[in-house]
Design a protein around this motif. Structure first.
Motif, short mmCIF file in Angstrom:
data_model
loop_
_atom_site.label_atom_id
_atom_site.label_comp_id
_atom_site.label_asym_id
_atom_site.label_seq_id
_atom_site.Cartn_x
_atom_site.Cartn_y
_atom_site.Cartn_z
N VAL A 41 0.85 -1.19 0.00
CA VAL A 41 0.00 0.00 0.00
C VAL A 41 0.88 1.24 0.00
CG1 VAL A 41 -1.85 1.26 1.16
CG2 VAL A 41 -1.79 -1.25 1.26
N VAL A 42 0.67 2.10 -0.99
CA VAL A 42 1.38 3.37 -1.13
C VAL A 42 0.45 4.47 -0.63
CG1 VAL A 42 2.37 5.00 -2.79
CG2 VAL A 42 2.71 2.55 -3.10
N PRO A 43 0.97 5.39 0.20
CA PRO A 43 0.13 6.49 0.67
C PRO A 43 -0.38 7.35 -0.50
CG PRO A 43 2.17 6.42 1.92
CD PRO A 43 2.31 5.45 0.77
N ASP A 44 -1.61 7.81 -0.37
CA ASP A 44 -2.22 8.70 -1.36
C ASP A 44 -1.81 10.13 -1.02
OD1 ASP A 44 -3.78 10.14 -3.10
OD2 ASP A 44 -5.68 9.24 -2.47
N LEU A 45 -0.82 10.64 -1.73
CA LEU A 45 -0.28 11.96 -1.42
C LEU A 45 -1.30 13.07 -1.61
CD1 LEU A 45 3.28 11.66 -3.00
CD2 LEU A 45 2.60 11.33 -0.61
N ALA A 46 -2.18 12.93 -2.59
CA ALA A 46 -3.18 13.97 -2.85
C ALA A 46 -4.19 14.10 -1.72
CB ALA A 46 -3.89 13.69 -4.17
#
Length: 157
Positions: A41-46
């Motif tokens: 899981v990659v963090p949602d930067l937006a």
């Protein structure tokens, strides 16, 4: 009761406990002829309140770079045998890794989840990491958590 493990999800953050979880899940997958789904899981930067990126990079470019890096790490974690058996890698984007893992497990009819745990974030999480605790509580299937690489008994072949 017959145990039928056709699909096994391995959640990874690329740390040592996650490598142990992947190794263990791969061994189980061999026994049951299961398909592995290796998920990061990659963090949602937006979705985060971040200061504007430096050097003119947009959040979207940064997001794509993180997702590409994660995808490359996932692919590198597969050996030839895993690929031959149909193991798949998936990069999810979410600011809640636990929710993303549980949602993926539900939507893909996962039979078991295997994940490493660091267990080092405060008293409530003394014995198991926060993400692992959340997954254990909400998962639609059994969850196996590993802190370190499983040790073999001396009498085991």
């Amino acid at each position: 009761m017959v145990i039928n493990l056709k699909t096994i999800l391995v959640a990874t953050d690329f740390g040592e406990p996650s490598r142990a979880a992947l190794s263990y899940a791969d061994d189980v997958a061999k026994v049951f002829s299961s398909t592995l789904h290796i998920v990061h899981v990659v963090p949602d930067l937006a979705a985060r309140d971040l200061p504007l990126p430096a050097m003119g990079h947009s959040l979207q470019v940064m997001q794509e770079q993180r997702e590409d890096e994660a995808s490359q790490q996932l692919e590198a974690s597969l050996d030839t045998e895993m690929k031959a058996r149909g193991a798949m890698t998936v990069v999810l984007v979410s600011n809640s890794p636990a929710n993303a893992i549980v949602d993926y497990a539900r939507s893909h009819n996962i039979d078991a989840i295997v994940m490493g745990t660091h267990g080092r974030s405060g008293f409530a999480d003394l014995f198991m990491g926060a993400v692992a605790q959340h997954v254990v509580r909400r998962a639609p299937c059994p969850v196996l958590t590993l802190r370190d690489a499983p040790t073999r008994r001396p009498d085991a072949a």
